[in-house]
Enzyme design. Structure first.
Site, PDB file in Angstrom:
ATOM      1  N   GLY A  14       0.789  -1.228   0.000  1.00 35.80           N
ATOM      2  CA  GLY A  14       0.000   0.000   0.000  1.00 35.80           C
ATOM      3  C   GLY A  14       0.824   1.283   0.000  1.00 35.80           C
ATOM      4  N   HIS A 107       1.438   0.332 -13.352  1.00 38.47           N
ATOM      5  CA  HIS A 107       2.173  -0.884 -13.695  1.00 38.47           C
ATOM      6  C   HIS A 107       3.678  -0.584 -13.680  1.00 38.47           C
ATOM      7  CE1 HIS A 107       2.736  -4.829 -15.414  1.00 38.47           C
ATOM      8  NE2 HIS A 107       3.663  -4.292 -16.184  1.00 38.47           N
ATOM      9  N   LYS A 170       9.847   4.797  -6.709  1.00 40.40           N
ATOM     10  CA  LYS A 170      10.001   6.245  -6.480  1.00 40.40           C
ATOM     11  C   LYS A 170       9.279   7.027  -7.584  1.00 40.40           C
ATOM     12  CE  LYS A 170      13.929   7.161  -3.608  1.00 40.40           C
ATOM     13  NZ  LYS A 170      15.229   6.488  -3.688  1.00 40.40           N
ATOM     14  N   GLU A 172       6.822   5.871  -9.366  1.00 39.55           N
ATOM     15  CA  GLU A 172       5.374   5.641  -9.266  1.00 39.55           C
ATOM     16  C   GLU A 172       4.702   6.712  -8.406  1.00 39.55           C
ATOM     17  OE1 GLU A 172       5.158   0.792  -9.809  1.00 39.55           O
ATOM     18  OE2 GLU A 172       4.648   1.639  -7.876  1.00 39.55           O
TER      19      GLU A 172
HETATM   20  C1  GRF Z   1       3.570  -1.290  -7.507  1.00 39.31           C
HETATM   21  O1  GRF Z   1       4.902  -1.473  -7.857  1.00 39.31           O
HETATM   22  C2  GRF Z   1       2.691  -1.266  -8.737  1.00 39.31           C
HETATM   23  O2  GRF Z   1       3.347  -0.853  -9.876  1.00 39.31           O
HETATM   24  C3  GRF Z   1       2.289  -2.699  -8.889  1.00 39.31           C
HETATM   25  O3  GRF Z   1       2.185  -3.202  -7.592  1.00 39.31           O
HETATM   26  C4  GRF Z   1       3.032  -2.469  -6.718  1.00 39.31           C
HETATM   27  C5  GRF Z   1       2.219  -2.055  -5.538  1.00 39.31           C
HETATM   28  O4  GRF Z   1       2.992  -1.560  -4.495  1.00 39.31           O
HETATM   29  N1  GRF Z   1       1.073  -2.797  -9.668  1.00 39.31           N
HETATM   30  P1  GRF Z   1       2.318  -0.880  -3.246  1.00 39.31           P
HETATM   31  O5  GRF Z   1       1.346  -1.895  -2.640  1.00 39.31           O
HETATM   32  O6  GRF Z   1       1.637   0.357  -3.678  1.00 39.31           O
HETATM   33  O7  GRF Z   1       3.456  -0.611  -2.298  1.00 39.31           O
END
Ligand code: GRF
Length: 188
Positions: A14, A107, A170, A172
């Site tokens: 999360g 993604h 980072k 993302e």
């Molecule tokens: C992220 O790396 C996203 O790209 C992928 O799943 C991961 C989720 O990470 N779909 P988090 O739960 O937000 O830390």
């Protein structure tokens, strides 16, 4: 500003949820997170929903009607945008039809490259020079909807999987809010 009600779907850590909660508390950010949906009772992300007093539901995907239960809650909280953030369950065609062009996903690759799972190891194996992340609309095909925003970085020769994952995540945290601002046509 009248904010749109958003729901975030998670399955694990999360960290994107945390970032979106933080950003959505900004007066100028166009969404407010009204609901968290999680399919894993052990997901750390649930604690974030609790910490920030955001209603959450934990769904059991083994139950036949679990998507109807989600849809009922989406209506209850008047959700108009769904953000998938590490949600590890394929969404049905029927569900997508109900929220067409209103579901987005993040993604960890530069789509259309490396759709699906285990992206970091595949990126390294293919000796890519660049990778990154993509925020896209969700349609009936896996990781194939229209791209909203992408961010990339160069892979250094000594990078291992963890390095690639850390760099990607980072980015993302920048790409997801940026995509949401773009959807609502607010310049960042
Ligand atoms: C992220 O790396 C996203 O790209 C992928 O799943 C991961 C989720 O990470 N779909 P988090 O739960 O937000 O830390």
């Amino acid at each position: 500003m009248v904010k749109k009600n958003a729901c975030v779907f998670i399955s694990g850590e999360g960290t994107n949820l945390k970032n979106l909660i933080r950003r959505s508390r900004d007066y100028c950010f166009p969404i407010t997170i009204k609901l968290v949906v999680c399919n894993n009772p052990k997901a750390k992300g649930i604690n974030l929903a609790k910490k920030y007093s955001i209603p959450h539901i934990i769904i059991d995907t083994k139950l036949r009607n679990f998507e109807n239960y989600i849809l009922k809650n989406l209506r209850k909280y008047r959700i108009s945008i769904i953000c998938l953030a590490g949600y590890m369950k394929i969404i049905s065609k029927n569900f997508i039809r109900n929220y067409r062009k209103k579901i987005i996903n993040i993604h960890p690759s530069l789509l259309p490259k490396f759709k699906g799972l285990n992206t970091f190891s595949r990126v390294l194996k293919k000796k890519e020079i660049k990778t990154g992340c993509t925020v896209h609309y969700v349609n009936e095909k896996l990781d194939a909807g229209r791209i909203i925003s992408q961010k990339s970085f160069y892979i250094l020769p000594d990078f291992n999987e963890k390095d690639v994952k850390d760099r990607t995540q980072k980015l993302e945290y920048l790409a997801y809010p940026e995509a949401i601002l773009k959807i609502f046509r607010i310049s960042s």
